[in-house]
Motif scaffolding. Structure first.
Motif, short mmCIF file in Angstrom:
data_model
loop_
_atom_site.label_atom_id
_atom_site.label_comp_id
_atom_site.label_asym_id
_atom_site.label_seq_id
_atom_site.Cartn_x
_atom_site.Cartn_y
_atom_site.Cartn_z
N ALA A 127 0.82 -1.22 0.00
CA ALA A 127 0.00 0.00 0.00
C ALA A 127 0.85 1.27 0.00
O ALA A 127 0.33 2.35 -0.30
CB ALA A 127 -0.93 0.01 1.21
N ARG A 128 2.14 1.12 0.31
CA ARG A 128 3.02 2.28 0.42
C ARG A 128 3.76 2.54 -0.90
O ARG A 128 3.90 1.67 -1.74
CB ARG A 128 4.03 2.07 1.55
CG ARG A 128 3.41 1.91 2.93
CD ARG A 128 3.06 3.22 3.56
NE ARG A 128 4.24 4.01 3.86
CZ ARG A 128 4.22 5.28 4.28
NH1 ARG A 128 3.06 5.91 4.42
NH2 ARG A 128 5.33 5.93 4.55
N PHE A 129 4.25 3.78 -1.02
CA PHE A 129 5.06 4.15 -2.17
C PHE A 129 6.29 3.24 -2.27
O PHE A 129 6.75 2.68 -1.27
CB PHE A 129 5.56 5.59 -2.03
CG PHE A 129 4.49 6.65 -2.14
CD1 PHE A 129 3.29 6.42 -2.80
CD2 PHE A 129 4.70 7.90 -1.58
CE1 PHE A 129 2.33 7.41 -2.91
CE2 PHE A 129 3.75 8.90 -1.68
CZ PHE A 129 2.55 8.65 -2.34
N PRO A 130 6.87 3.12 -3.47
CA PRO A 130 8.13 2.38 -3.57
C PRO A 130 9.20 3.03 -2.69
O PRO A 130 9.26 4.25 -2.56
CB PRO A 130 8.49 2.47 -5.05
CG PRO A 130 7.71 3.64 -5.57
CD PRO A 130 6.45 3.68 -4.76
N LEU A 143 12.56 5.83 -5.16
CA LEU A 143 11.76 6.60 -6.11
C LEU A 143 12.21 6.43 -7.55
O LEU A 143 11.48 6.79 -8.48
CB LEU A 143 11.78 8.09 -5.73
CG LEU A 143 11.07 8.46 -4.42
CD1 LEU A 143 11.13 9.96 -4.20
CD2 LEU A 143 9.63 7.97 -4.41
N ARG A 144 13.38 5.84 -7.78
CA ARG A 144 13.78 5.54 -9.15
C ARG A 144 12.86 4.49 -9.76
O ARG A 144 12.66 4.46 -10.98
CB ARG A 144 15.24 5.09 -9.19
CG ARG A 144 16.23 6.20 -8.86
CD ARG A 144 17.66 5.69 -8.83
NE ARG A 144 17.84 4.68 -7.79
CZ ARG A 144 19.00 4.09 -7.52
NH1 ARG A 144 20.08 4.41 -8.23
NH2 ARG A 144 19.08 3.20 -6.55
N ASP A 145 12.29 3.62 -8.94
CA ASP A 145 11.33 2.63 -9.46
C ASP A 145 10.08 3.32 -9.98
O ASP A 145 9.55 2.94 -11.03
CB ASP A 145 10.97 1.63 -8.37
CG ASP A 145 12.13 0.71 -7.99
OD1 ASP A 145 12.94 0.39 -8.89
OD2 ASP A 145 12.23 0.32 -6.82
N ALA A 146 9.60 4.33 -9.26
CA ALA A 146 8.43 5.09 -9.73
C ALA A 146 8.77 5.85 -11.01
O ALA A 146 7.97 5.89 -11.95
CB ALA A 146 7.97 6.06 -8.65
N TYR A 147 9.94 6.45 -11.06
CA TYR A 147 10.38 7.19 -12.24
C TYR A 147 10.39 6.28 -13.47
O TYR A 147 9.83 6.61 -14.52
CB TYR A 147 11.77 7.77 -11.99
CG TYR A 147 12.45 8.39 -13.19
CD1 TYR A 147 12.32 9.74 -13.47
CD2 TYR A 147 13.23 7.61 -14.04
CE1 TYR A 147 12.94 10.31 -14.58
CE2 TYR A 147 13.86 8.17 -15.15
CZ TYR A 147 13.71 9.52 -15.41
OH TYR A 147 14.33 10.07 -16.50
N ARG A 148 11.04 5.11 -13.36
CA ARG A 148 11.18 4.22 -14.51
C ARG A 148 9.84 3.64 -14.93
O ARG A 148 9.57 3.49 -16.13
CB ARG A 148 12.15 3.10 -14.16
CG ARG A 148 13.61 3.59 -14.00
CD ARG A 148 14.50 2.46 -13.52
NE ARG A 148 15.89 2.91 -13.34
CZ ARG A 148 16.61 2.68 -12.25
NH1 ARG A 148 16.07 2.03 -11.22
NH2 ARG A 148 17.86 3.11 -12.17
#
Length: 790
Positions: free
Chosen positions: A204-207, A210-215
């Motif tokens: 439920a939480r953000f990665p 944050l590079r995972d979210a970017y990619r």
């Protein structure tokens, strides 16, 4: 004779003529009828032959119009009802041997006279990939297009698209839904709200990185170029079910996601990771992070009563940075009843849903958003609430016909104002729109209750289903809205819509800062990280470089105290060099022992990275155990009188209240699936909050059970607001805690309306202090209630 009565008589004549033509009144004269394949969901356009396939086993079919105003027998041929050409409306076919709640629906809507404009704000949450298999996607998309919808919102699951880091699935249901919707001429918005296990074991939480979210966002923007035009990087991250993140965390994710979306497709619309609520602490925390250069649209949701819209929109508008507002979920939902296998709305709720849809669009569009997405197209239930405007087989509920009326009559709608000098019981919003492709002023009007006369100069009038009404000088307003094409405004005056705030300038920086928190560290009511006031701690700060070049610069502490410093150098400013796509951990040493600190402290870091810009990170910390820098204004000595308290508990549960010095003991066994207990203290003369009071402080001991402790504020008009306590206690712990007025949220869905739309502490007549709990038994003690100022 009223216009409504004339309409019913004309419609009855039309239906009887149609029934005669197909043999409903004279079977011997009926032709066999053409072999017509029904369109998706039994939704027809005016002028088309209405042919409906019927469920097996039904006998003695009747065609019933909206609200069963007319009922006409029909004769079937080879399992089909041949109904001729019908006027605009919602219809049901009922079999005489079927249960009352069993019926087959159909709709007739006007064809669009002009293509849907890319400027039209009429949008719809469809969640196509989750609700419809590939063989139903084209049909669902066509129903959206027929209704005049511009934007649609889909759903995706990250782990299905990227099962392992960097490994993307070749073809998924999300690719199929993107193709189906874009092929139908719909503009597609995509959203997700969980991390795959490889990015964060707490899904439920953000990665964590944050590079995972970017990619991920970069690859999707590339993959669906020309099909998916907009992306929300997360759904409702501000509430616990989707992670329960602080405003600061949401800002850091937004920055990384925006840079990824634009790297994948510079033309894609990078939306804000969307808000569920408008808690002041979270909004302010987000805004302090200067995130406005990192979103093209400011996105939020609402399910609040219409009179709450001005305050709700104002809260969001204030932190929007002057960007376009997108409301990507909204509704005033209704409850299903009866057969749990059907989860169908009872008739009155069917009608209510169709009326509320129009009101929701009108009241929302007055606040000047660029897009309003109604929730929801498919059959979807949460608890007892039915959201869907289609049934599971794609056949319509009346609200779908209302959506088609909105899509046609409020095409390209822009607000002109709200009626300010009409009858007190009347609500009316004026828009400039292009109904049927012609620019007009369209008034959407209704009565809050009952029926009232309303005089205006009109060229055309439609009811909330888009059925054309006879034009008269005087209209009868009821709770069912009317669309009125004005030829003159006459004596009516209109309060103008809210203005868009100034556009805040700014340039995105590839350097992004992140304070990495766990769910256990966050205090949502304060949008803060809980930290120790008794021992040193280390906070994990991360710096990212989302560019292809190395960057060099420094970080300075602009707000905070001597209690916070980089663990490595021990002093600010901190020199920093980052390689392309590097993530660097910067431990921060925090030591609040014997240091002055308020209940919530704000830390602000600012970077100077030359051409790479000036990154900002702002976050809140909350010392624990808390240090309350407060003034006691009034002690509620009467709170120790057990006779002053009343028990309120869910599901007819058992509740016992007992006196204790300066307070009460609460022992409860809540009932039902939604368990809660909220003892109520009725305030007497002299006990209302004095001037300057900002909240209620008290001592709380939890003996048994767990849950979220809250204070409910009830005004003398019955309107209720809710504040979470500043510190949640652990079982067996005694703490000093408080609830603050400024963090109060209106009791949407259960509170009576509040005419002024805000909590007024001086109007309080009761406070309730309790808990929403998963536990079957709860025991706690309240002591020393005091109105305080922080």
């Amino acid at each position: 004779m009223t216009t409504h009565t004339l309409y019913r008589l004309c419609l009855r004549g039309f239906l009887m003529a149609a029934a005669f033509c197909v043999g409903g009144l004279d079977a011997g004269a009926a032709p066999a009828g053409p072999a017509v394949v029904p369109p998706p969901g039994n939704v027809f356009l005016t002028g088309e032959e209405v042919v409906v396939s019927l469920p097996a086993g039904g006998q003695g079919w009747e065609l019933c119009s909206y609200r069963d105003e007319t009922r006409v027998p029909v004769v079937t041929r080879e399992g089909r009802a041949l109904l001729g050409r019908l006027p605009v409306g919602f219809y049901r076919l009922r079999a005489t041997n079927a249960a009352p709640g069993v019926w087959t629906s159909l709709a007739v809507i006007e064809p669009l006279k002009a293509p849907v404009s890319p400027r039209s704000p009429i949008a719809l949450d469809v969640a196509m990939a989750w609700f419809y298999p590939p063989d139903k996607m084209d049909a669902a998309a066509r129903l959206c297009a027929l209704a005049g919808v511009n934007w649609v919102r889909d759903r995706m699951t990250w782990r299905e698209l990227e099962p392992e880091r960097g490994q993307f699935a070749a073809t998924t249901r999300y690719d199929q839904s993107a193709r189906a919707q874009s092929a139908a001429g719909l503009r597609v918005l995509q959203v997700h709200h969980h991390s795959p296990a490889w990015a964060n074991p707490v899904s439920a939480r953000f990665p964590v990185d944050l590079r995972d979210a970017y990619r991920f966002q970069r690859e999707l923007a590339r993959r669906w170029r020309g099909q998916v035009l907009a992306f929300e990087p997360w759904n409702e991250a501000d509430i616990e079910v989707f992670g329960g993140h602080t405003g600061s965390e949401m800002a850091s994710l937004q920055k990384a996601a925006y840079l990824g979306i634009k790297a994948g497709n510079p033309q894609a619309i990078a939306c804000l990771n969307v808000w569920a609520h408008h808690r002041p602490a979270q909004l302010e925390d987000f805004h302090a992070n200067a995130a406005w250069p990192y979103f093209d649209t400011y996105n939020f949701h609402h399910y609040e009563p219409y009179e709450r819209y001005p305050a709700l929109y104002a809260d969001h508008r204030a932190v929007s940075g002057g960007r376009l507002l997108w409301v990507t979920e909204c509704a005033m939902p209704v409850k299903w009843a009866g057969d749990p296998s059907l989860k169908e709305l009872p008739d009155e709720n069917l009608w209510d849903q169709s009326e509320r849809l129009v009101k929701t669009f009108a009241a929302a569009l007055h606040e000047n958003p660029a897009a309003v997405f109604y929730f929801l197209l498919p059959h979807y239930v949460e608890g007892q609430t039915q959201f869907g405007i289609l049934r599971p087989d794609l056949t319509p509920r009346p609200a779908y016909v209302s959506l088609a009326a909105v899509g046609r009559l409020l095409a390209e709608a822009r607000p002109l104002g709200r009626l300010s000098n009409g009858p007190t019981n009347a609500v009316a919003y004026l828009f400039k729109a292009r109904p049927n492709g012609q620019e007009r002023e369209i008034l959407v009007a209704w009565a809050r209750s009952g029926e009232i006369p309303f005089v205006c100069m009109a060229d055309a009038v439609w009811d909330h289903l888009g059925r054309q009404r006879r034009v008269t000088a005087e209209h009868r307003l009821t709770p069912a809205p009317l669309f009125i094409a004005l030829n003159k405004r006459g004596p009516w005056r209109f309060e103008p819509p809210p203005k868009t705030p100034p556009f805040l300038p700014g340039k995105p920086s590839p350097v992004v800062l992140q304070l990495l928190l766990s769910a256990e560290q966050t205090v949502l009511a304060k949008s803060a990280a809980k930290v120790s006031a008794e021992r040193p701690e280390t906070l994990s700060l991360f710096a990212y470089n989302f560019s292809e070049r190395p960057v060099r610069g420094s970080l300075a502490l602009k707000r905070g105290g001597e209690w916070l410093a980089p663990a490595v150098s021990g002093a600010w400013p901190l020199r920093l060099e980052l390689a392309p796509m590097e993530r660097r951990e910067i431990p921060l040493r925090l030591d609040l022992r014997d240091k002055p600190a308020r209940m919530v402290e704000t830390v602000r870091l600012e970077g100077q990275f030359g051409a790479a810009g000036q990154p900002v990170l702002s976050f809140n910390i909350m010392p624990y155990p808390p240090r309350f820098d407060r003034i006691t204004l009034l002690t509620l000595n009467g709170a120790g009188d057990i006779g002053r308290w009343a028990g309120e508990i869910s599901g007819n549960g058992e509740l016992r209240l007992a006196a204790t010095p300066n307070g009460i003991n609460v022992q409860a066994q809540p009932g039902g699936t939604d368990r809660w207990v909220y003892p109520r203290l009725d305030l007497i003369a002299g006990e209302r909050p004095p001037d300057g009071a900002t909240g209620l402080a008290f001592e709380l001991t939890v003996h048994e059970g767990e849950g979220k402790f809250r204070v409910i504020w009830r005004e003398s008009n019955g309107a209720s607001y809710v504040s979470e306590v500043t510190v949640m206690p652990k079982t067996g712990e005694t703490i000093e805690t408080a609830a603050l007025f400024r963090e109060a949220v209106f009791g949407t869905g259960w509170s009576p309306p509040d005419p002024d739309g805000k909590l007024n502490p001086q109007n309080l007549d009761a406070v309730k202090i309790g808990v929403s709990t998963p536990s079957q038994r709860v025991r706690y003690t309240l002591r020393n209630l005091r109105w305080v100022a922080y």
